[in-house]
Design a protein around this motif. Structure first.
Motif, PDB file in Angstrom:
ATOM      1  N   ARG A   1     -13.650   9.848  39.303  1.00 34.27           N
ATOM      2  CA  ARG A   1     -13.646  11.052  38.464  1.00 34.27           C
ATOM      3  C   ARG A   1     -13.550  10.659  36.991  1.00 34.27           C
ATOM      4  O   ARG A   1     -14.340  11.125  36.159  1.00 34.27           O
ATOM      5  CB  ARG A   1     -12.468  11.965  38.832  1.00 34.27           C
ATOM      6  N   TYR A   2     -12.600   9.802  36.687  1.00 36.58           N
ATOM      7  CA  TYR A   2     -12.383   9.406  35.301  1.00 36.58           C
ATOM      8  C   TYR A   2     -13.419   8.392  34.842  1.00 36.58           C
ATOM      9  O   TYR A   2     -13.764   8.340  33.652  1.00 36.58           O
ATOM     10  CB  TYR A   2     -10.970   8.860  35.138  1.00 36.58           C
ATOM     11  N   GLN A   3     -13.915   7.563  35.753  1.00 35.63           N
ATOM     12  CA  GLN A   3     -14.989   6.646  35.392  1.00 35.63           C
ATOM     13  C   GLN A   3     -16.222   7.430  34.954  1.00 35.63           C
ATOM     14  O   GLN A   3     -16.876   7.086  33.962  1.00 35.63           O
ATOM     15  CB  GLN A   3     -15.327   5.735  36.571  1.00 35.63           C
ATOM     16  N   LEU A   4     -16.539   8.496  35.691  1.00 39.36           N
ATOM     17  CA  LEU A   4     -17.687   9.335  35.348  1.00 39.36           C
ATOM     18  C   LEU A   4     -17.493   9.995  33.984  1.00 39.36           C
ATOM     19  O   LEU A   4     -18.385   9.954  33.126  1.00 39.36           O
ATOM     20  CB  LEU A   4     -17.900  10.396  36.420  1.00 39.36           C
TER      21      LEU A   4
ATOM     22  N   PHE B   1     -23.039   4.563  40.421  1.00 34.97           N
ATOM     23  CA  PHE B   1     -21.836   4.510  41.261  1.00 34.97           C
ATOM     24  C   PHE B   1     -22.123   4.184  42.726  1.00 34.97           C
ATOM     25  O   PHE B   1     -21.215   3.759  43.450  1.00 34.97           O
ATOM     26  CB  PHE B   1     -21.086   5.842  41.168  1.00 34.97           C
ATOM     27  N   TRP B   2     -23.370   4.396  43.186  1.00 33.72           N
ATOM     28  CA  TRP B   2     -23.673   4.142  44.603  1.00 33.72           C
ATOM     29  C   TRP B   2     -25.022   3.446  44.714  1.00 33.72           C
ATOM     30  O   TRP B   2     -25.955   3.935  45.359  1.00 33.72           O
ATOM     31  CB  TRP B   2     -23.691   5.466  45.372  1.00 33.72           C
TER      32      TRP B   2
ATOM     33  N   ASN C   1     -23.307  12.165  47.199  1.00 36.82           N
ATOM     34  CA  ASN C   1     -21.988  11.680  46.772  1.00 36.82           C
ATOM     35  C   ASN C   1     -21.663  12.164  45.362  1.00 36.82           C
ATOM     36  O   ASN C   1     -20.517  12.509  45.058  1.00 36.82           O
ATOM     37  CB  ASN C   1     -21.963  10.151  46.801  1.00 36.82           C
ATOM     38  N   LEU C   2     -22.687  12.179  44.498  1.00 39.71           N
ATOM     39  CA  LEU C   2     -22.476  12.640  43.121  1.00 39.71           C
ATOM     40  C   LEU C   2     -22.086  14.116  43.097  1.00 39.71           C
ATOM     41  O   LEU C   2     -21.204  14.522  42.334  1.00 39.71           O
ATOM     42  CB  LEU C   2     -23.732  12.397  42.287  1.00 39.71           C
TER      43      LEU C   2
ATOM     44  N   PHE D   1     -21.737  -0.061  37.923  1.00 38.91           N
ATOM     45  CA  PHE D   1     -20.762   0.359  36.919  1.00 38.91           C
ATOM     46  C   PHE D   1     -20.019  -0.862  36.380  1.00 38.91           C
ATOM     47  O   PHE D   1     -19.758  -0.959  35.179  1.00 38.91           O
ATOM     48  CB  PHE D   1     -19.771   1.355  37.524  1.00 38.91           C
ATOM     49  N   SER D   2     -19.699  -1.782  37.261  1.00 38.73           N
ATOM     50  CA  SER D   2     -19.023  -3.015  36.851  1.00 38.73           C
ATOM     51  C   SER D   2     -19.872  -3.807  35.864  1.00 38.73           C
ATOM     52  O   SER D   2     -19.376  -4.293  34.840  1.00 38.73           O
ATOM     53  CB  SER D   2     -18.719  -3.873  38.084  1.00 38.73           C
TER      54      SER D   2
END
Length: 267
Positions: free
Chosen positions: A30-33, A53-54, A65-66, A133-134
């Protein structure tokens, strides 16, 4: 009555000012987004976010998922004020320290940039679950740290020109704290410390560097650094005066990171 988002801090531990409340970001999607959208500033496509993210699942599943993630994000309430969600894109335009920092770099406001850089991008966020994301976070952290390094050298040079060599040495010492084997930072530190009348501090810094270089890499200092150290030991001011101030290649943060593919490569 809606509570406006005052400011989002992305450098260092991420958090947002919502009215009079400081909202600390936890390390989940949630916060990463939200942090990603805040950093980008403009519209971001759903396909890009789904892949971010996926990346290891089929596109249809990633988009599903999003959608589920966006439902959880809405549950954050006042924090998501201003979040715009359309059929194929999202945007969260908020004021961030990261954007202010990059703006200061572009305008060559080195002192302001240094004041804004309070730590790594999204400090404390892990990135194990989402490889893309990483990769994005690692690349942006390195880019912003490079900008901070540039600002440190530029401000140190300005301080020395203003007759404040010890203040310059302090700035360059911060670079050495971050990377004890930064040869350019050490060179600048040695010159600034000596010009400020601190020969012992300069020689001590050189000895610490030399010992660490030997223990960790089994190497000896480069000839240029050894010559500076020898000039300091012999108090050869003429030689030291001839040494130019280090000016590493400037970085203002205007590079263009590689785009994230809209869909994963197949086959």
């Amino acid at each position: 009555m809606k509570t406006p988002i005052g400011h989002v801090r992305l450098l260092g531990p991420p958090q947002a000012l919502v009215g009079m409340k400081v909202w600390v970001f936890s390390d989940d999607k949630r916060y990463q987004l939200l942090a990603y959208l805040a950093f980008k500033g403009g519209w971001v496509g759903r396909e890009q976010l789904a892949y971010l993210f996926w990346s290891e699942v089929p596109t249809s599943n990633a988009r599903k998922n999003l959608r589920h993630l966006l439902g959880r994000v809405r549950g954050l309430g006042a924090l998501t004020e201003g979040l715009e969600i359309e059929a194929e894109r999202l945007r969260w335009e908020v004021q961030t320290d990261a954007r202010d920092f990059l703006q200061a770099m572009e305008e060559a406001c080195w002192e302001r940039a240094l004041g804004l850089y309070t730590g790594a991008l999204l400090e404390g966020f892990g990135t194990d679950e989402s490889p893309e994301f990483s990769a994005w976070l690692t690349a942006e952290r390195e880019r912003l740290e490079g900008c901070w390094r540039t600002a440190s050298f530029q401000q140190a040079e300005a301080l020395q020109e203003a007759g404040q060599p010890l203040a310059a040495a302090w700035l360059l010492g911060r670079l050495l704290e971050r990377d004890p084997l930064d040869e350019e930072a050490l060179k600048g530190y040695l010159l600034a410390a000596v010009r400020g009348g601190q020969r012992r501090l300069a020689l001590r810094a050189y000895e610490v560097f030399s010992q660490r270089l030997l223990v960790e890499l089994d190497l000896h200092p480069p000839v240029a650094l050894e010559q500076i150290a020898q000039a300091i030991r012999s108090d050869d001011s003429s030689l030291l005066a001839a040494v130019p101030t280090p000016r590493p290649e400037a970085s203002t943060g205007q590079g263009h990171p590689l785009p994230i593919p809209a869909t994963p490569f197949m086959g």
